[in-house]
Design an enzyme around this catalytic site. Sequence first.
Site, mmCIF file in Angstrom:
data_model
loop_
_atom_site.group_PDB
_atom_site.id
_atom_site.type_symbol
_atom_site.label_atom_id
_atom_site.label_comp_id
_atom_site.label_asym_id
_atom_site.label_seq_id
_atom_site.Cartn_x
_atom_site.Cartn_y
_atom_site.Cartn_z
ATOM 1 N N GLU A 1 -9.353 -11.213 -7.333
ATOM 2 C CA GLU A 1 -8.447 -10.066 -7.184
ATOM 3 C C GLU A 1 -7.283 -10.142 -8.162
ATOM 4 O O GLU A 1 -6.830 -9.115 -8.684
ATOM 5 C CB GLU A 1 -7.946 -9.989 -5.736
ATOM 6 C CG GLU A 1 -9.074 -9.623 -4.772
ATOM 7 C CD GLU A 1 -8.624 -9.531 -3.323
ATOM 8 O OE1 GLU A 1 -9.463 -9.193 -2.474
ATOM 9 O OE2 GLU A 1 -7.444 -9.800 -3.017
ATOM 10 N N TYR B 1 -12.349 -2.502 -3.662
ATOM 11 C CA TYR B 1 -12.835 -2.630 -2.282
ATOM 12 C C TYR B 1 -14.363 -2.598 -2.203
ATOM 13 O O TYR B 1 -14.911 -2.238 -1.166
ATOM 14 C CB TYR B 1 -12.222 -1.534 -1.408
ATOM 15 C CG TYR B 1 -10.831 -1.872 -0.904
ATOM 16 C CD1 TYR B 1 -10.617 -2.964 -0.058
ATOM 17 C CD2 TYR B 1 -9.730 -1.107 -1.252
ATOM 18 C CE1 TYR B 1 -9.348 -3.276 0.424
ATOM 19 C CE2 TYR B 1 -8.453 -1.413 -0.770
ATOM 20 C CZ TYR B 1 -8.275 -2.494 0.063
ATOM 21 O OH TYR B 1 -7.026 -2.804 0.539
ATOM 22 N N HIS C 1 -2.093 -5.319 1.568
ATOM 23 C CA HIS C 1 -3.363 -6.030 1.374
ATOM 24 C C HIS C 1 -3.035 -7.464 0.985
ATOM 25 O O HIS C 1 -2.048 -7.705 0.280
ATOM 26 C CB HIS C 1 -4.186 -5.403 0.231
ATOM 27 C CG HIS C 1 -5.314 -6.287 -0.224
ATOM 28 N ND1 HIS C 1 -6.526 -6.297 0.406
ATOM 29 C CD2 HIS C 1 -5.368 -7.246 -1.190
ATOM 30 C CE1 HIS C 1 -7.297 -7.221 -0.171
ATOM 31 N NE2 HIS C 1 -6.613 -7.809 -1.151
ATOM 32 N N ASN D 1 -2.020 0.419 6.749
ATOM 33 C CA ASN D 1 -1.479 -0.827 7.323
ATOM 34 C C ASN D 1 -0.617 -1.650 6.357
ATOM 35 O O ASN D 1 -0.565 -2.872 6.440
ATOM 36 C CB ASN D 1 -2.603 -1.651 7.960
ATOM 37 C CG ASN D 1 -3.644 -2.095 6.958
ATOM 38 O OD1 ASN D 1 -3.535 -1.798 5.775
ATOM 39 N ND2 ASN D 1 -4.642 -2.815 7.420
ATOM 40 N N LYS E 1 0.826 -1.217 0.000
ATOM 41 C CA LYS E 1 0.000 0.000 0.000
ATOM 42 C C LYS E 1 0.864 1.272 0.000
ATOM 43 O O LYS E 1 2.078 1.207 0.277
ATOM 44 C CB LYS E 1 -0.932 -0.031 1.217
ATOM 45 C CG LYS E 1 -1.959 -1.179 1.183
ATOM 46 C CD LYS E 1 -2.926 -1.073 2.372
ATOM 47 C CE LYS E 1 -3.977 -2.167 2.348
ATOM 48 N NZ LYS E 1 -4.947 -2.030 3.476
HETATM 49 P P1 ADP Z 1 -7.591 -6.874 5.803
HETATM 50 O O1 ADP Z 1 -6.855 -5.865 4.965
HETATM 51 O O2 ADP Z 1 -6.756 -7.352 6.952
HETATM 52 O O3 ADP Z 1 -8.161 -8.015 4.992
HETATM 53 P P2 ADP Z 1 -10.320 -5.848 5.950
HETATM 54 O O4 ADP Z 1 -10.585 -6.609 4.692
HETATM 55 O O5 ADP Z 1 -11.241 -6.073 7.103
HETATM 56 O O6 ADP Z 1 -8.827 -6.114 6.477
HETATM 57 O O7 ADP Z 1 -10.332 -4.299 5.650
HETATM 58 C C1 ADP Z 1 -9.760 -3.789 4.465
HETATM 59 C C2 ADP Z 1 -8.934 -2.584 4.816
HETATM 60 O O8 ADP Z 1 -9.796 -1.554 5.287
HETATM 61 C C3 ADP Z 1 -7.915 -2.787 5.943
HETATM 62 O O9 ADP Z 1 -6.702 -3.349 5.513
HETATM 63 C C4 ADP Z 1 -7.739 -1.381 6.439
HETATM 64 O O10 ADP Z 1 -6.844 -0.660 5.585
HETATM 65 C C5 ADP Z 1 -9.134 -0.818 6.304
HETATM 66 N N1 ADP Z 1 -9.876 -0.961 7.560
HETATM 67 C C6 ADP Z 1 -10.420 -2.065 8.071
HETATM 68 N N2 ADP Z 1 -11.030 -1.852 9.234
HETATM 69 C C7 ADP Z 1 -10.867 -0.537 9.484
HETATM 70 C C8 ADP Z 1 -11.263 0.336 10.531
HETATM 71 N N3 ADP Z 1 -11.964 -0.111 11.583
HETATM 72 N N4 ADP Z 1 -10.917 1.622 10.434
HETATM 73 C C9 ADP Z 1 -10.211 2.095 9.385
HETATM 74 N N5 ADP Z 1 -9.799 1.320 8.354
HETATM 75 C C10 ADP Z 1 -10.123 0.039 8.398
HETATM 76 MG MG MG Z 2 -9.631 -8.031 3.544
#
Ligand code: ADP
Ligand code: MG
Length: 144
Positions: free
Chosen positions: A128, A51, A117, A114, A11
Amino acid sequence: MPIQQTLSIIKPDAVKQNVIGEILTRFEKNGLSIVAGKYLFLTKEQAEKFYDIHRERPFFTDLVDFMISGPVFVSVLEGEDAVLKNREIMGATDPKEAADGTIRKDFAKSIDANAVHGSDSHENAIKEIMFFFREDEIISKLEL
Ligand code: ADP
Ligand code: MG
């Protein structure tokens, strides 16, 4: 466990930290191979479509804005149990909860920025991968 492919995105926050190489090395050191890759700047439309499953979540707009805040590095990782293995190497979504030695523990600053992905299931990995790559852009080790 079968050989699988999964989609990884480094990212914008991690790209800005100049750690594309370090992150790819972690995949390789853990038995995954990079079998396709591209460096690109997502459009808003692409980020929203990618997304789409999170469209109704309160963080959707921020997530899309973040994903288009700079270039990303998208790759296809291949190896045994690649989907789950990549999720383990990545660590928990919230870096505060990520285990020691994971990418998110070491490079992520917050739950929204974070670092990486990774596809969360074999079915989503296929979708994807097809979102970003044509078939002829992926060179599986199984074909060599
Ligand atoms: P992951 O990336 O671990 O699969 P998710 O699919 O649940 O997590 O969420 C997609 C992305 O959305 C996350 O990587 C993060 O960047 C963002 N995200 C998820 N939950 C939150 C939250 N509570 N607040 C802000 N951003 C979030
Ligand atoms: Mg996810």
